[in-house]
Write a protein that holds these residues in place. Sequence first.
Motif, PDB file in Angstrom:
ATOM      1  N   VAL A  27     -38.594 -19.588  -6.588  1.00 18.03           N
ATOM      2  CA  VAL A  27     -37.284 -20.017  -6.070  1.00 18.03           C
ATOM      3  C   VAL A  27     -36.340 -20.537  -7.232  1.00 18.03           C
ATOM      4  O   VAL A  27     -35.285 -20.363  -7.406  1.00 18.03           O
ATOM      5  CB  VAL A  27     -37.648 -21.070  -5.094  1.00 18.03           C
ATOM      6  N   VAL A  28     -37.188 -21.289  -8.106  1.00 23.74           N
ATOM      7  CA  VAL A  28     -36.266 -21.920  -9.265  1.00 23.74           C
ATOM      8  C   VAL A  28     -36.266 -21.032 -10.434  1.00 23.74           C
ATOM      9  O   VAL A  28     -35.154 -20.961 -10.917  1.00 23.74           O
ATOM     10  CB  VAL A  28     -36.978 -23.199  -9.619  1.00 23.74           C
ATOM     11  N   LEU A  29     -37.270 -20.393 -10.905  1.00 22.21           N
ATOM     12  CA  LEU A  29     -37.420 -19.638 -11.784  1.00 22.21           C
ATOM     13  C   LEU A  29     -37.341 -18.126 -11.605  1.00 22.21           C
ATOM     14  O   LEU A  29     -38.093 -17.606 -11.039  1.00 22.21           O
ATOM     15  CB  LEU A  29     -38.727 -19.773 -12.816  1.00 22.21           C
ATOM     16  N   PRO A  30     -36.015 -17.357 -12.186  1.00 22.92           N
ATOM     17  CA  PRO A  30     -36.023 -16.033 -11.517  1.00 22.92           C
ATOM     18  C   PRO A  30     -37.168 -15.102 -12.191  1.00 22.92           C
ATOM     19  O   PRO A  30     -37.011 -13.888 -11.794  1.00 22.92           O
ATOM     20  CB  PRO A  30     -34.885 -15.755 -11.951  1.00 22.92           C
ATOM     21  N   ILE A  31     -37.663 -15.457 -13.212  1.00 20.84           N
ATOM     22  CA  ILE A  31     -38.902 -14.520 -13.689  1.00 20.84           C
ATOM     23  C   ILE A  31     -40.061 -14.172 -12.873  1.00 20.84           C
ATOM     24  O   ILE A  31     -40.545 -13.297 -12.873  1.00 20.84           O
ATOM     25  CB  ILE A  31     -39.160 -15.295 -14.916  1.00 20.84           C
ATOM     26  N   LEU A  32     -40.113 -15.294 -11.898  1.00 24.48           N
ATOM     27  CA  LEU A  32     -41.425 -15.245 -10.756  1.00 24.48           C
ATOM     28  C   LEU A  32     -40.716 -14.464  -9.551  1.00 24.48           C
ATOM     29  O   LEU A  32     -39.704 -15.096  -8.909  1.00 24.48           O
ATOM     30  CB  LEU A  32     -42.159 -16.408 -10.526  1.00 24.48           C
ATOM     31  N   PRO A  33     -41.206 -13.698  -8.995  1.00 26.61           N
ATOM     32  CA  PRO A  33     -40.610 -12.951  -7.826  1.00 26.61           C
ATOM     33  C   PRO A  33     -41.152 -13.601  -6.577  1.00 26.61           C
ATOM     34  O   PRO A  33     -42.402 -13.938  -6.362  1.00 26.61           O
ATOM     35  CB  PRO A  33     -41.183 -11.480  -7.733  1.00 26.61           C
ATOM     36  N   THR A  34     -40.202 -14.472  -5.754  1.00 30.41           N
ATOM     37  CA  THR A  34     -40.723 -15.361  -4.721  1.00 30.41           C
ATOM     38  C   THR A  34     -41.324 -14.464  -3.327  1.00 30.41           C
ATOM     39  O   THR A  34     -42.564 -14.689  -3.143  1.00 30.41           O
ATOM     40  CB  THR A  34     -39.559 -16.163  -4.109  1.00 30.41           C
ATOM     41  N   VAL A  35     -40.709 -13.491  -2.955  1.00 29.69           N
ATOM     42  CA  VAL A  35     -41.232 -12.863  -1.724  1.00 29.69           C
ATOM     43  C   VAL A  35     -42.583 -12.156  -2.062  1.00 29.69           C
ATOM     44  O   VAL A  35     -43.401 -12.289  -1.261  1.00 29.69           O
ATOM     45  CB  VAL A  35     -40.076 -11.866  -1.355  1.00 29.69           C
ATOM     46  N   PRO A  36     -42.879 -11.324  -2.919  1.00 25.43           N
ATOM     47  CA  PRO A  36     -44.084 -10.722  -3.023  1.00 25.43           C
ATOM     48  C   PRO A  36     -45.062 -11.793  -3.041  1.00 25.43           C
ATOM     49  O   PRO A  36     -46.194 -11.633  -2.683  1.00 25.43           O
ATOM     50  CB  PRO A  36     -44.001 -10.200  -4.505  1.00 25.43           C
ATOM     51  N   PHE A  37     -44.955 -12.824  -3.929  1.00 24.45           N
ATOM     52  CA  PHE A  37     -46.096 -13.943  -3.751  1.00 24.45           C
ATOM     53  C   PHE A  37     -46.139 -14.426  -2.329  1.00 24.45           C
ATOM     54  O   PHE A  37     -47.230 -14.574  -1.880  1.00 24.45           O
ATOM     55  CB  PHE A  37     -45.820 -15.088  -4.616  1.00 24.45           C
ATOM     56  N   TYR A  38     -45.247 -14.710  -1.612  1.00 20.35           N
ATOM     57  CA  TYR A  38     -45.346 -14.785  -0.306  1.00 20.35           C
ATOM     58  C   TYR A  38     -46.106 -13.981   0.707  1.00 20.35           C
ATOM     59  O   TYR A  38     -46.855 -14.359   1.685  1.00 20.35           O
ATOM     60  CB  TYR A  38     -44.030 -15.569   0.251  1.00 20.35           C
TER      61      TYR A  38
END
Length: 135
Positions: A27-38
Motif C-alpha cells: 500500500v505504501v511501496l508501489p514496488i509490491l503489488p497489494t491486490v495479488p498478495f491479498y
Amino acid sequence: MAARGKLTRGLWIALGCACPGLGTIGVVLPILPTVPFYMATVFCFAKSSERLHDWFVGTSLYEKRLEGLVARRTMTMTDRLRFVWSVTLVMGIGFALMSKVPAGLAILAVVWVCHLLYFFLRVQTIPEGQAPEGE
C-alpha cells in the motif's frame, strides 16, 4: 500421511500469514503489488483452514481492496492504477533480467498486455469511496 497433511496445512498457514504483511507494505511501496498478495492470502487460508479464510474475508483489508474485484469485478481508478503500476514494474524487472531470452521476453510481454486488457476492459471503474453495487 497425517504428518504430511499437518506440514502442508502449516505451510499454507505460514504463507497466508506472510502475504497480508507484504500486501500492506505494498500500500505504501508501489514496488509490491497489494491486490495479488491479498488474493494469495485468501487462497492460502482457504487451503489451510476454513476459519482463517472466513476471518480474512471479514477484515477491512479484504473488503477495501479485494471484495469488489472478486465479487463484481469493480475497482476504483486509484486501486487499478496502483495495481497496474506494480505489475508493470515487476514485469519490467523481469523483462530486463531476461534480455537474452527471447521466448521469456515474448511470454512476459503477452502476460503484461493481458493484464492491461483485463484491468482496463473487464474491470469496471467505480468512483473513489463508493461502495460497489449490491452493498
